[in-house]
Design an enzyme around this catalytic site. Sequence first.
Site, PDB file in Angstrom:
ATOM      1  N   TYR A   1      -1.440  -0.955  10.622  1.00 18.92           N
ATOM      2  CA  TYR A   1      -1.716  -1.707   9.603  1.00 18.92           C
ATOM      3  C   TYR A   1      -0.476  -1.434   8.277  1.00 18.92           C
ATOM      4  O   TYR A   1      -0.162  -2.117   7.849  1.00 18.92           O
ATOM      5  CB  TYR A   1      -3.145  -1.046   9.023  1.00 18.92           C
ATOM      6  CG  TYR A   1      -3.269  -1.152   7.368  1.00 18.92           C
ATOM      7  CD1 TYR A   1      -3.478  -2.528   6.832  1.00 18.92           C
ATOM      8  CD2 TYR A   1      -3.005  -0.070   6.410  1.00 18.92           C
ATOM      9  CE1 TYR A   1      -3.386  -2.915   5.416  1.00 18.92           C
ATOM     10  CE2 TYR A   1      -3.300  -0.210   5.223  1.00 18.92           C
ATOM     11  CZ  TYR A   1      -3.558  -1.415   4.597  1.00 18.92           C
ATOM     12  OH  TYR A   1      -3.464  -1.620   3.286  1.00 18.92           O
TER      13      TYR A   1
ATOM     14  N   LYS B   1       2.271  -3.807   6.401  1.00 16.86           N
ATOM     15  CA  LYS B   1       2.629  -3.897   4.940  1.00 16.86           C
ATOM     16  C   LYS B   1       4.120  -3.499   4.680  1.00 16.86           C
ATOM     17  O   LYS B   1       4.882  -4.332   3.805  1.00 16.86           O
ATOM     18  CB  LYS B   1       1.903  -2.874   4.355  1.00 16.86           C
ATOM     19  CG  LYS B   1       0.390  -3.227   4.068  1.00 16.86           C
ATOM     20  CD  LYS B   1       0.212  -4.369   3.177  1.00 16.86           C
ATOM     21  CE  LYS B   1      -1.155  -4.791   2.853  1.00 16.86           C
ATOM     22  NZ  LYS B   1      -1.556  -5.933   2.433  1.00 16.86           N
TER      23      LYS B   1
ATOM     24  N   SER C   1       0.785  -1.182  -0.032  1.00 13.47           N
ATOM     25  CA  SER C   1      -0.190  -0.113   0.053  1.00 13.47           C
ATOM     26  C   SER C   1       0.932   1.219   0.113  1.00 13.47           C
ATOM     27  O   SER C   1       1.894   1.260   0.643  1.00 13.47           O
ATOM     28  CB  SER C   1      -0.701  -0.068   1.264  1.00 13.47           C
ATOM     29  OG  SER C   1      -1.442   1.228   1.382  1.00 13.47           O
TER      30      SER C   1
HETATM   31  N1  UFG Z   1     -12.780  10.884   3.544  1.00 12.65           N
HETATM   32  C1  UFG Z   1     -13.739  11.807   3.944  1.00 12.65           C
HETATM   33  N2  UFG Z   1     -14.976  11.233   4.157  1.00 12.65           N
HETATM   34  C2  UFG Z   1     -15.083   9.912   4.441  1.00 12.65           C
HETATM   35  C3  UFG Z   1     -14.152   9.099   3.962  1.00 12.65           C
HETATM   36  C4  UFG Z   1     -12.892   9.645   3.628  1.00 12.65           C
HETATM   37  O1  UFG Z   1     -13.766  13.109   3.774  1.00 12.65           O
HETATM   38  O2  UFG Z   1     -16.233   9.482   4.995  1.00 12.65           O
HETATM   39  C5  UFG Z   1     -11.397  11.457   2.896  1.00 12.65           C
HETATM   40  C6  UFG Z   1     -10.443  11.293   3.695  1.00 12.65           C
HETATM   41  O3  UFG Z   1     -10.233  12.276   4.853  1.00 12.65           O
HETATM   42  C7  UFG Z   1      -9.434  11.338   2.791  1.00 12.65           C
HETATM   43  C8  UFG Z   1      -9.815  10.801   1.440  1.00 12.65           C
HETATM   44  O4  UFG Z   1     -11.377  11.025   1.771  1.00 12.65           O
HETATM   45  O5  UFG Z   1      -8.774  12.722   2.617  1.00 12.65           O
HETATM   46  C9  UFG Z   1      -9.530   9.319   1.111  1.00 12.65           C
HETATM   47  O6  UFG Z   1      -9.731   8.495   2.187  1.00 12.65           O
HETATM   48  P1  UFG Z   1     -10.029   6.937   1.981  1.00 12.65           P
HETATM   49  O7  UFG Z   1     -10.350   6.512   3.576  1.00 12.65           O
HETATM   50  O8  UFG Z   1     -10.903   6.755   0.899  1.00 12.65           O
HETATM   51  O9  UFG Z   1      -8.632   6.532   1.602  1.00 12.65           O
HETATM   52  P2  UFG Z   1      -7.214   6.837   2.112  1.00 12.65           P
HETATM   53  O10 UFG Z   1      -6.418   7.666   1.372  1.00 12.65           O
HETATM   54  O11 UFG Z   1      -7.252   7.391   3.669  1.00 12.65           O
HETATM   55  O12 UFG Z   1      -6.345   5.393   2.534  1.00 12.65           O
HETATM   56  C10 UFG Z   1      -6.503   4.701   1.600  1.00 12.65           C
HETATM   57  C11 UFG Z   1      -6.838   3.117   1.951  1.00 12.65           C
HETATM   58  C12 UFG Z   1      -5.520   2.632   2.971  1.00 12.65           C
HETATM   59  C13 UFG Z   1      -4.404   2.761   2.098  1.00 12.65           C
HETATM   60  C14 UFG Z   1      -4.183   4.313   1.762  1.00 12.65           C
HETATM   61  C15 UFG Z   1      -3.014   4.484   0.800  1.00 12.65           C
HETATM   62  O13 UFG Z   1      -8.028   3.066   2.839  1.00 12.65           O
HETATM   63  O14 UFG Z   1      -5.990   1.208   3.178  1.00 12.65           O
HETATM   64  O15 UFG Z   1      -5.313   4.692   0.821  1.00 12.65           O
HETATM   65  O16 UFG Z   1      -2.574   5.786   0.383  1.00 12.65           O
HETATM   66  F1  UFG Z   1      -3.344   2.556   3.043  1.00 12.65           F
END
Ligand code: UFG
Length: 340
Positions: free
Chosen positions: A149, A153, A125
Amino acid sequence: METILVTGGAGFIGSHVCVELIEAGFRVVVIDNFVNSTPEALERIESITGERVHFMDVDMMDLDSLDEVFLTYTIDAVIHLAGLKAVGESVTDPLQYYRYNLTPLLHLCECIEKHHVHRLVFSSSATVYGPPQHVPIPETHPVKTENPYGRTKHMSEQILKDFQRSYFPVKIVILRYFNPVGAHQSGLIGEKPTGVPNNIMPYITEVAIGRLPVLHIFGDDYPTRDGTCIRDFVHITDLANGHVKGIEATERMDPGVAVYNLGTGKGTTVKELLHTFEHVTQTTIPFTIADRRSGDVAVSYADVRAAERELGWKSTKGIEDMCKDAWRWQHLNPTGYVKR
Ligand code: UFG
């Protein structure tokens, strides 16, 4: 015909990987313990491809039953996807993450060596990069994991490098995913998180279908063009195809370990994603601005040149396709994998 073992093959990423493998002419053997997936996904893979998916109900924590898979089938290569993946849960229950993300990998390496398998693709990841020092992020960017997590990885990557040094013939491709979203364009397979989704796309689609009342955008005061975080969203079918390219690369590469980012190389803000979704699906998604989510980085997107150059892989689908396909899946399967 080559036989590929896909661990976690019934999950969101696994099901799409199986479809792409079968369509590329591989035979697929899936193992899964359905902790975060359902057998129905395997039937859907068969409906899409018209081919049989070989399956063994194996818990990788049990070395003997994993060994049984290698005794039953002659495995040419392995794609290891099985694992836990919720960042928040890993903070509250780190031991579970170390136990269930590392032990199966150790067992798999043992079986690979014992049964003289020489090719492995591993799912890592972009979270291993931590807060980026610069974007786009190349594979050479320093690693800085900030939650259990992410550490599992990173540890898995290190285990694989040590394993390769001790079992010289093995050729390993590590894929670091950015943000996989969307669904297969048939609408038959997709992402169905248990409980309230953590990730943005399933949250948006569940608001769109009326299961959740409102999207909370975690912070709009980041130093980005509209104040919301920037991510590299990549279509799940493209990402799955990256695994086929990874498997093909293990055929021609020298023994060793190669690491590749899988992303589009383009950053999209959370609000841009939301507005594109509304536009292409003709829906309205109510949202509120909430506090920043702890652990989020402002901007993350991939340098994808290595995958392009060495794997011959490049994403083909844009944000509009990701939104359309995620919506089709959600719309056709409002409660996920319920038997038809
Ligand atoms: N977000 C919101 N509201 C929500 C969910 C997410 O505003 O209900 C925002 C988060 O704050 C972030 C963006 O949307 O700014 C993306 O969030 P995600 O949770 O969809 O994805 P992340 O980038 O946090 O994480 C994902 C995977 C992880 C992985 C990571 C790698 O969930 O497992 O990408 O960069 F490690």
